[in-house]
Design a protein around this motif. Structure first.
Motif, short mmCIF file in Angstrom:
data_model
loop_
_atom_site.label_atom_id
_atom_site.label_comp_id
_atom_site.label_asym_id
_atom_site.label_seq_id
_atom_site.Cartn_x
_atom_site.Cartn_y
_atom_site.Cartn_z
N UNK A 25 56.15 43.97 118.02
CA UNK A 25 56.94 43.72 119.22
C UNK A 25 56.93 42.23 119.52
N UNK A 26 58.11 41.65 119.55
CA UNK A 26 58.27 40.24 119.90
C UNK A 26 58.54 40.15 121.40
N UNK A 27 57.72 39.36 122.08
CA UNK A 27 57.84 39.20 123.53
C UNK A 27 58.32 37.78 123.81
N UNK A 53 53.70 40.07 119.18
CA UNK A 53 53.98 38.67 118.91
C UNK A 53 54.26 37.99 120.24
N UNK A 54 53.28 37.21 120.70
CA UNK A 54 53.38 36.59 122.02
C UNK A 54 53.78 35.12 121.95
N UNK A 55 54.29 34.67 120.80
CA UNK A 55 54.67 33.27 120.65
C UNK A 55 55.76 32.85 121.64
N UNK A 56 56.60 33.78 122.06
CA UNK A 56 57.68 33.46 122.98
C UNK A 56 57.35 33.63 124.45
N UNK A 82 45.89 47.25 115.87
CA UNK A 82 46.34 46.52 117.05
C UNK A 82 45.98 45.05 116.85
N UNK A 83 46.92 44.17 117.12
CA UNK A 83 46.67 42.73 117.00
C UNK A 83 47.64 41.96 117.88
N UNK A 84 47.24 40.76 118.23
CA UNK A 84 48.08 39.83 118.96
C UNK A 84 48.28 38.60 118.08
N UNK A 85 49.51 38.13 117.99
CA UNK A 85 49.78 36.92 117.21
C UNK A 85 50.54 35.92 118.07
N UNK A 86 50.41 34.65 117.70
CA UNK A 86 51.17 33.60 118.37
C UNK A 86 50.75 33.32 119.80
N UNK A 87 49.53 33.65 120.16
CA UNK A 87 49.07 33.44 121.54
C UNK A 87 48.77 31.96 121.76
#
Length: 118
Positions: A25-27, A53-56, A82-87
Motif C-alpha cells: 500500500x502506497x500512502x 510504503x510511507x515515502x509519500x 508486515x513491514x514499513x518502507x520509506x519512513x
C-alpha cells in the motif's frame, strides 16, 4: 480546499499493488484525524500480508500510528508479513517519539523488506 482557485487537493491518496502475494500500500499525503477513517478502511481491506510504503507521507499523527501498530500486531498474530518502507523521520516523528521506530519492522526499500522475510 482548493489551491490557487483550482480543484481541491486530496489530503490522502492510497494505492495498492501485489508483490509476491503481499499487498503493498502506497500512502501519499497526511495521516491524521481528518484521514483516519479513510486509512482505517483501506487497511481493513488490505489483508494481513502487508507492506506500507510511507515515502509519500507528509505528516503522521499518533492516531495513524495507532492504526499501523494495530495492523502490525494483527499481522504478527496471524503469522503474516508486515513491514514499513520509506519512513522519513521529519514526516513521521511520532514513531521516534514513542519509541516504536525501534520496534516496528522498518526498511528503506521494498526489496529490503521482501529480502528480510526470506
Amino acid at each position: 480546499m482548493p489551491e490557487n482557485g483550482g480543484e481541491p487537493v486530496a489530503a490522502l491518496r492510497l494505492t495498492s499493488s501485489t508483490v509476491d502475494g503481499i499487498t503493498v500500500v502506497r500512502v501519499d499525503g497526511v495521516l491524521d484525524a481528518t484521514t483516519r477513517a479513510q486509512f482505517a478502511d483501506y487497511l481493513a481491506m488490505a489483508g494481513s500480508h502487508l507492506i506500507l510504503d510511507l515515502a509519500g507521507v507528509t505528516f503522521m499523527d499518533s492516531r495513524a500510528l495507532g492504526l499501523i501498530v494495530h495492523h502490525w500486531q494483527t499481522s504478527l498474530a496471524a503469522g503474516a508479513t508486515f513491514a514499513l518502507i520509506g519512513v522519513e523521520y521529519s514526516k513521521s516523528k511520532v514513531m521516534w517519539i514513542t519509541g516504536l521506530a525501534q520496534r516496528l519492522p522498518l526498511y528503506d526499500t521494498l526489496d529490503d523488506a521482501l529480502a528480510a522475510r526470506k
